[in-house]
Design an enzyme around this catalytic site. Structure first.
Site, mmCIF file in Angstrom:
data_model
loop_
_atom_site.group_PDB
_atom_site.id
_atom_site.type_symbol
_atom_site.label_atom_id
_atom_site.label_comp_id
_atom_site.label_asym_id
_atom_site.label_seq_id
_atom_site.Cartn_x
_atom_site.Cartn_y
_atom_site.Cartn_z
ATOM 1 C CE LYS A 32 8.317 8.114 4.700
ATOM 2 N NZ LYS A 32 7.428 6.943 4.180
ATOM 3 C CB THR A 33 11.981 4.014 9.014
ATOM 4 O OG1 THR A 33 10.864 5.087 9.110
ATOM 5 C CG2 THR A 33 12.573 3.750 10.375
ATOM 6 C CG ASP A 218 11.525 8.037 10.552
ATOM 7 O OD1 ASP A 218 10.990 8.473 9.316
ATOM 8 O OD2 ASP A 218 11.504 6.804 11.065
HETATM 9 P P1 ATP Z 1 6.098 4.875 7.074
HETATM 10 O O1 ATP Z 1 5.902 5.933 6.050
HETATM 11 O O2 ATP Z 1 4.945 4.009 7.427
HETATM 12 O O3 ATP Z 1 7.154 5.406 8.248
HETATM 13 P P2 ATP Z 1 8.547 3.857 5.733
HETATM 14 O O4 ATP Z 1 8.666 4.554 4.457
HETATM 15 O O5 ATP Z 1 9.479 4.374 6.784
HETATM 16 O O6 ATP Z 1 6.776 3.656 6.299
HETATM 17 P P3 ATP Z 1 9.774 1.440 6.318
HETATM 18 O O7 ATP Z 1 9.086 0.933 7.563
HETATM 19 O O8 ATP Z 1 11.060 1.637 6.283
HETATM 20 O O9 ATP Z 1 8.943 2.177 5.434
HETATM 21 O O10 ATP Z 1 9.461 0.081 5.433
HETATM 22 C C1 ATP Z 1 8.668 -0.588 5.257
HETATM 23 C C2 ATP Z 1 8.609 -2.117 5.155
HETATM 24 O O11 ATP Z 1 9.233 -2.287 3.788
HETATM 25 C C3 ATP Z 1 9.457 -2.386 6.094
HETATM 26 O O12 ATP Z 1 9.040 -4.030 6.573
HETATM 27 C C4 ATP Z 1 10.749 -2.704 5.254
HETATM 28 O O13 ATP Z 1 11.617 -3.895 5.997
HETATM 29 C C5 ATP Z 1 10.339 -3.221 4.105
HETATM 30 N N1 ATP Z 1 11.452 -2.671 2.991
HETATM 31 C C6 ATP Z 1 11.726 -1.476 2.618
HETATM 32 N N2 ATP Z 1 12.496 -1.333 1.645
HETATM 33 C C7 ATP Z 1 12.674 -2.695 1.271
HETATM 34 C C8 ATP Z 1 13.568 -3.276 -0.068
HETATM 35 N N3 ATP Z 1 14.244 -2.713 -0.762
HETATM 36 N N4 ATP Z 1 13.190 -4.765 0.044
HETATM 37 C C9 ATP Z 1 12.328 -5.510 0.693
HETATM 38 N N5 ATP Z 1 11.906 -4.901 1.843
HETATM 39 C C10 ATP Z 1 12.015 -3.498 2.026
HETATM 40 MG MG MG Z 2 8.910 5.197 8.541
#
Ligand code: ATP
Ligand code: MG
Length: 679
Positions: A32-33, A218
């Site tokens: 998401k982030t 976010d």
């Molecule tokens: P949270 O709910 O904990 O905030 P989030 O949904 O924001 O999590 P992110 O922090 O954006 O998740 O991503 C989690 C990890 O997965 C990060 O290391 C990010 O770089 C990686 N990631 C996200 N999307 C991809 C992708 N399509 N391919 C490879 N790595 C990815």
């Molecule tokens: Mg996040």
């Protein structure tokens, strides 16, 4: 560089989504982030002016990281002018320009908790001589909560069922008037006033609405009503609001956050495009399975299925430890082992806990083993004011010539020796070349010191002398320290001075940890005395010359220590989720808070989902409370995780471990590595 092909189809869809509202409701680690960051980069690539972009994050740290990522993707120049901010910093920016419309001057000051506290106390005193400091805490807490719900002083209604509300109704308008007279606002005003500005001044709403054409938020699940209102206003003209969040990670209800904001988003913004992300890119399979197993016990939630393409990975290890010290040692052993085995850095490890006071045992052990660490969202244990205050007493009892500490405690807790009197005492001492301690014993000789002050000084020196005698008995060190706590009523003083009752409770808990530290010292030492205890403490004293300061520590490769609340949004290769016990997680809360088991479970989910490769659970069978051992039960959340995901081990039953024991265990640990990991 930014590449759309690095995203999965759903993520890409969210990134290239053009206009209209967009909701990304998805589980932890699903990107998401990353979608927000890439969306900003994509917009810039499309030629959207940076000034039109607004992204709101939950913490300054998150804002900083996002800004850096975007700059890496598009370059410094292209990113110039975008606004990536927290709610508070966004509002400060707006108020700096327009607060004159609310009758403030533009150089307004922002009142933090100590200033607010002082002001409220004065107001309470004017209203009635009988109100206590507990009232001040409650009143401030209520005013803050009213502001978060956009209830202004004029609109606040007292309720018959609620005695405090009558007091709030009387104080709140006076408090706002006083702030205005001082040309000051408090933190909650920042948001409330910004909303007021936009609601009352159509030109400003028009200006900011059209300036921020692309808005992103976010951690949307943790927005409170005033934040929600602000977003809705800003997006009202064009509806280009993209929010991302996870209802399972809503953990700030106690501060007024309302998870309904994310669950009702589609209703509030008709025509919202909803995108779900289901692939988790962060954690290995076992970790994700455990997270899913825990969170599915919450009834009120949007069902989400997270999966991962990575293998199941290592099992989660659960270690049932003897006590806090044993838990800290076990964690250090694992850090050594994992670092060695996987060639990791210290920065790859995070130790998470529910309450900040739990950091004490870990900090001691980290320092003892010379492992660099950073403590996030809290001061280093022995740097905390409430701890330094108690230690100052001990140092003066041990050595009354220690004038720095003497001055620190002379009127703490308050005993009626005002700043003016202290000045006169210091001058008297300096003019005549007599030590402060001597002067304090003959206070009547100091010119212009009132009789009441003189007798307060005499009482103070008598108290110190009494404790000098008491601390001479090595077998009674712990009891004597407890007596000091009781006699000086440190806890009352903290509740008097600290506005936020939850902060106050944490500070009191921290002080209680000092009793535990004494108790550990007694367990580990053959002939204990006060000096020995203080020597041990000063080893941990960051002020001591030659010790690392925080800056150099941050530059170092360091283990991260932080509470579950502040771990939101972050990730680490190896995570220790500690204190998995009833009472910690779920936490036994104070009277000020309501107990919400679902929110505790979400915290547990947040903790589990921070881990990328390895997750370690731990808990203690007993912990010290007021220096006494108390039995603990494993957290109910542990039993919600399928057994096959967890590998259990029990701690060695050591209670009286000495540094020698630890040296021995450190060497045997290398022998154990191969057994532990089967290679
Ligand atoms: P949270 O709910 O904990 O905030 P989030 O949904 O924001 O999590 P992110 O922090 O954006 O998740 O991503 C989690 C990890 O997965 C990060 O290391 C990010 O770089 C990686 N990631 C996200 N999307 C991809 C992708 N399509 N391919 C490879 N790595 C990815
Ligand atoms: Mg996040």
């Amino acid at each position: 560089m930014f590449d759309l092909n690095s995203l999965n189809p759903e993520q890409r869809q969210a990134v290239i989504h053009k206009k209209g509202s967009l909701l990304l409701l998805a589980g932890a680690g699903s990107g998401k982030t990353r979608v927000i960051t890439c969306r900003i980069a994509h917009l810039l690539h499309q030629g959207i002016p940076a000034e039109q972009i607004l992204a709101v994050t939950f913490t300054n740290k998150a804002a900083r990281e996002m800004r850096e990522r975007v700059r890496e993707m598009v370059g410094q120049a292209a990113a110039k002018g975008m606004m990536i901010a927290t709610f508070h910093s966004l509002c400060v920016r707006i108020l700096k320009v327009h607060i004159d419309r609310l009758g403030f001057k533009k150089n307004f000051s922002i009142y933090a908790s100590a200033d607010q506290q002082r002001l409220i106390k004065d107001l309470l005193r004017e209203l009635s001589s009988e109100s206590s400091s507990a009232d001040a805490d409650q009143v401030l807490w209520r005013i803050s909560s009213a502001k978060n719900h956009l209830i202004s002083a004029d609109n606040y209604q007292a309720s018959d069922q609620d005695p405090v509300s009558a007091l709030v109704a009387a104080v709140y308008p006076r408090y706002q008037r006083a702030l205005k007279a001082f040309n000051a606002v408090d933190f909650d005003d920042l948001l409330m006033f910004t909303v007021q500005l936009l609601e009352e001044h159509a030109d400003l709403l028009e200006h900011y609405g059209s300036r921020f054409q692309y808005q992103m938020v976010d951690e949307y699940q943790d927005t409170n009503p005033v934040q929600y209102r602000l977003l809705k206003l800003l997006a009202s003209a064009h509806g280009n609001l993209c929010v991302v969040g996870d209802d399972d990670q809503s953990i700030y209800a106690f501060r007024g956050a309302d998870v309904a904001n994310i669950l009702d988003f589609e209703k509030d913004f008709p025509g919202t495009k909803v995108i779900k992300l289901e692939q988790n890119y962060r954690s290995s399979g076992n970790i994700l399975a455990a997270a899913n197993a825990v969170i599915k016990n919450n009834v009120k939630r949007k069902d989400k299925a997270l999966w991962t393409a990575s293998g199941s990975g290592a099992k989660i290890e659960y270690h049932l430890c003897e006590d806090s010290e044993d838990e800290a040692r076990q964690v250090m052993e694992r850090i050594h082992a994992e670092k060695y085995r996987h060639k990791l850095n210290y920065g790859d490890f995070a130790i998470l806990y529910r309450t900040n006071s739990q950091s004490r045992a870990f900090e001691e052990q980290l320092r003892y083993e010379n492992i660099p660490y950073v403590l996030i969202g809290g001061q280093q244990f022995f740097d905390r004011k409430e701890i330094k205050d108690v230690i100052a007493y001990l140092k003066v009892i041990q050595n009354p010539a220690d004038e720095v500490n003497l001055l620190r405690i002379l009127n703490y807790p308050k005993r009626g020796i005002g700043a003016g009197s202290i000045d006169r005492i210091i001058r008297h001492s300096a003019d005549r070349g007599i030590s402060l301690w001597k002067v304090l014993q003959q206070p009547q000789q100091v010119a212009e010191v009132k009789e009441r002050t003189a007798s307060a000084c005499a009482d103070f020196t008598t108290l110190i002398k009494r404790y000098q005698q008491r601390f001479k008995k090595p077998l009674r060190l712990l009891e004597t320290l407890q007596e000091l706590f009781v006699e000086l009523k440190f806890a009352d003083e903290i509740y008097r001075q600290e506005k936020d009752p939850q902060v106050a409770r944490r500070r009191v808990e921290n002080q209680e940890e000092l009793l535990n530290s004494m108790s550990v010292y007694l367990d580990r030492t053959a002939d204990p005395d006060l000096t020995g205890f203080l020597d041990r403490i000063s080893l941990f004293d960051d002020d001591a010359p030659g010790k690392n300061d925080k800056e150099s520590k941050l530059a170092l490769d360091a283990v991260t220590l932080m509470s579950l609340h502040s771990s939101k949004g972050l990730e680490f290769p190896v995570v220790f989720l500690t204190g998995l016990e009833e009472g910690f997680l779920p936490h036994k809360k104070s009277i000020y808070e309501t107990f919400d088991i679902d929110e505790e479970r979400r915290l547990c989910y947040v903790g589990i989902t921070r881990a990328q490769q390895q997750l370690f659970f731990s808990g203690a069978q007993q912990r010290r409370k007021y220096g006494k051992l108390e039995q603990r039960e494993p957290s109910r959340f542990l039993s919600e995780i399928p057994e096959e995901l967890i590998q259990k081990s029990a701690g060695e039953q050591k209670t009286n471990s000495t540094p020698e024991d630890e040296a021995a265990s450190a060497s045997s640990f290398f022998d154990n590595i191969s057994q532990m990991f089967g290679d």
